[in-house]
Write a protein that holds these residues in place. Sequence first.
Motif, PDB file in Angstrom:
ATOM      1  N   GLY A   1       0.812  -1.219   0.000  1.00 36.64           N
ATOM      2  CA  GLY A   1       0.000   0.000   0.000  1.00 36.64           C
ATOM      3  C   GLY A   1       0.841   1.263   0.000  1.00 36.64           C
TER       4      GLY A   1
ATOM      5  N   GLN B   1      -5.223  -6.594  -0.638  1.00 32.56           N
ATOM      6  CA  GLN B   1      -5.635  -5.356   0.018  1.00 32.56           C
ATOM      7  C   GLN B   1      -4.594  -4.259  -0.178  1.00 32.56           C
ATOM      8  OE1 GLN B   1      -8.492  -4.660   1.243  1.00 32.56           O
ATOM      9  NE2 GLN B   1      -9.417  -6.690   1.269  1.00 32.56           N
TER      10      GLN B   1
ATOM     11  N   GLN C   1      -5.085  -2.510  -3.393  1.00 34.63           N
ATOM     12  CA  GLN C   1      -6.300  -1.694  -3.485  1.00 34.63           C
ATOM     13  C   GLN C   1      -6.138  -0.305  -2.885  1.00 34.63           C
ATOM     14  OE1 GLN C   1      -8.903  -3.110  -5.245  1.00 34.63           O
ATOM     15  NE2 GLN C   1      -7.308  -4.673  -5.461  1.00 34.63           N
ATOM     16  N   VAL C   2      -4.990  -0.010  -2.316  1.00 34.18           N
ATOM     17  CA  VAL C   2      -4.787   1.288  -1.668  1.00 34.18           C
ATOM     18  C   VAL C   2      -4.786   2.394  -2.711  1.00 34.18           C
ATOM     19  CG1 VAL C   2      -3.134   2.699  -0.394  1.00 34.18           C
ATOM     20  CG2 VAL C   2      -3.548   0.336   0.295  1.00 34.18           C
ATOM     21  N   GLU C   3      -5.569   3.431  -2.433  1.00 34.95           N
ATOM     22  CA  GLU C   3      -5.637   4.606  -3.303  1.00 34.95           C
ATOM     23  C   GLU C   3      -5.946   5.828  -2.439  1.00 34.95           C
ATOM     24  OE1 GLU C   3      -8.605   3.957  -6.225  1.00 34.95           O
ATOM     25  OE2 GLU C   3      -7.474   2.487  -7.379  1.00 34.95           O
ATOM     26  N   GLY C   4      -5.456   6.957  -2.855  1.00 34.30           N
ATOM     27  CA  GLY C   4      -5.872   8.199  -2.218  1.00 34.30           C
ATOM     28  C   GLY C   4      -4.883   8.753  -1.216  1.00 34.30           C
ATOM     29  N   ASN C   5      -4.943   8.281   0.048  1.00 34.92           N
ATOM     30  CA  ASN C   5      -4.151   8.910   1.097  1.00 34.92           C
ATOM     31  C   ASN C   5      -3.627   7.856   2.070  1.00 34.92           C
ATOM     32  OD1 ASN C   5      -6.407   8.259   2.766  1.00 34.92           O
ATOM     33  ND2 ASN C   5      -7.393  10.158   2.131  1.00 34.92           N
TER      34      ASN C   5
ATOM     35  N   GLU D   1      -4.435   7.326   5.112  1.00 36.02           N
ATOM     36  CA  GLU D   1      -5.461   6.669   5.912  1.00 36.02           C
ATOM     37  C   GLU D   1      -5.915   5.372   5.252  1.00 36.02           C
ATOM     38  OE1 GLU D   1      -9.867   7.668   7.861  1.00 36.02           O
ATOM     39  OE2 GLU D   1      -8.863   9.099   6.539  1.00 36.02           O
ATOM     40  N   GLU D   2      -5.911   5.341   3.941  1.00 39.04           N
ATOM     41  CA  GLU D   2      -6.316   4.144   3.213  1.00 39.04           C
ATOM     42  C   GLU D   2      -5.389   2.972   3.514  1.00 39.04           C
ATOM     43  OE1 GLU D   2      -8.961   2.365   0.286  1.00 39.04           O
ATOM     44  OE2 GLU D   2      -8.999   4.217   1.460  1.00 39.04           O
TER      45      GLU D   2
ATOM     46  N   LEU E   1      -6.651   1.419   6.732  1.00 38.93           N
ATOM     47  CA  LEU E   1      -7.916   0.720   6.518  1.00 38.93           C
ATOM     48  C   LEU E   1      -7.698  -0.595   5.777  1.00 38.93           C
ATOM     49  CD1 LEU E   1     -10.192   3.741   5.509  1.00 38.93           C
ATOM     50  CD2 LEU E   1     -10.095   2.568   7.712  1.00 38.93           C
ATOM     51  N   ARG E   2      -6.863  -0.575   4.750  1.00 41.23           N
ATOM     52  CA  ARG E   2      -6.606  -1.791   3.978  1.00 41.23           C
ATOM     53  C   ARG E   2      -5.806  -2.807   4.781  1.00 41.23           C
ATOM     54  NH1 ARG E   2     -10.119  -2.580  -0.108  1.00 41.23           N
ATOM     55  NH2 ARG E   2     -10.479  -0.621  -1.205  1.00 41.23           N
TER      56      ARG E   2
END
Length: 369
Positions: free
Chosen positions: A228, A326, A329-333, A335-336, A339-340
């Motif tokens: 991630g 998982q 699947q990490v995208e964005g920031n 925090e993701e 979560l992943r």
Amino acid sequence: MNDIAQLDETEENGRKVLRFAGPLTLARLGRLPDRLKEVEGQGMIVDVSGVERMDTVGAWLVHRLVRDHDAHVRGADESTSFLLENVAAADQPAKIRPDRRPPVVQILDQMGTATSMAGKTLLGLLGFFGALLVTTWTVIKRPRRFRFNATVQRFEVVGVHALGIIGLMSFLIGIVIAQQGAVQLRQFGAEVFTINLVGRLTFRELGVLMTAIMVAGRSGSAFAAQIGSMKLAEEVDAMRTIGVSPMEALVLPRVMATVLLMPLLGFYSSIVAIVGGGLLCWVSLDIPPATFIQRIREVTPITDVWISLIKAPVFGAIIGISGCFQGMQVEGNNEEVGLRTTAAVVQAIFLVIVLDAFFAVFFSEVGWV
């Protein structure tokens, strides 16, 4: 070119006309907003043909005239009309609190959302597993593409560094099983059957299951966090750009390491748990180690060991695939990533327990009891 927005009021056919000129932007409005507050009347015409530039603040002033005075805009080019339409669409009352729904509807909505998300995740996991199989076949056909050093490094991280915590956990579990079994069996004068309980339960179920849970929490989460973080840093995209397959370089070594090491870790966990149970039987039940070992050999069939060794690589594959999936699947920031990582651990443990239940029923049906 005018530096400040200009406003001119005239009349045409008995209707008031407001003509804007110059840049209608935040930095060039000057006292224009104060003048617009003094405007009165309905049905006026707002002429923006003389506007050189317009930003959202200027578009908001024009939209407010149209809204509050039932005005009509003329002279707007395509870009200005598009901006005014978007500002008008955004002028909607915002709800501070959402509408209250009946509790039953909320529960059903949450259940439906969770079910839909679980189905999408399962399909994605199956697709990821298929991509891994394709990558594995490609590496088998071209062995030079296999990353031996990366796999050996995963061996160290997944296996060698985990021996301490898995050994301690298994030793304590063996003691707990023996102590609780002795307490319950003492009521029937059958303390000697504590050895049966420790041997069969450890080799058949708890050894490999607890090891899988520990590896999922330790290595599966690390896989998701590592991949991630690489996704956020665009390192995965960079690998694709230079022609390196992320499945070959990142996923395959990790999955292979967990698949190959899980049987060894599971067997090691079972042996250490047996040692813990034997120590408690020696101290609490006065059963000497030689008697304990002899009894373990008599009551624990070899099929229990085979069952453990069959389940272990399957659990390892589930853990490795869930963690890598998982992570991808990490995208964005950032925090993701957290979560992943949490999702990878929860998903791996859930699937391991589900498969363990399936194996229990399957081996009972085939007579390995």
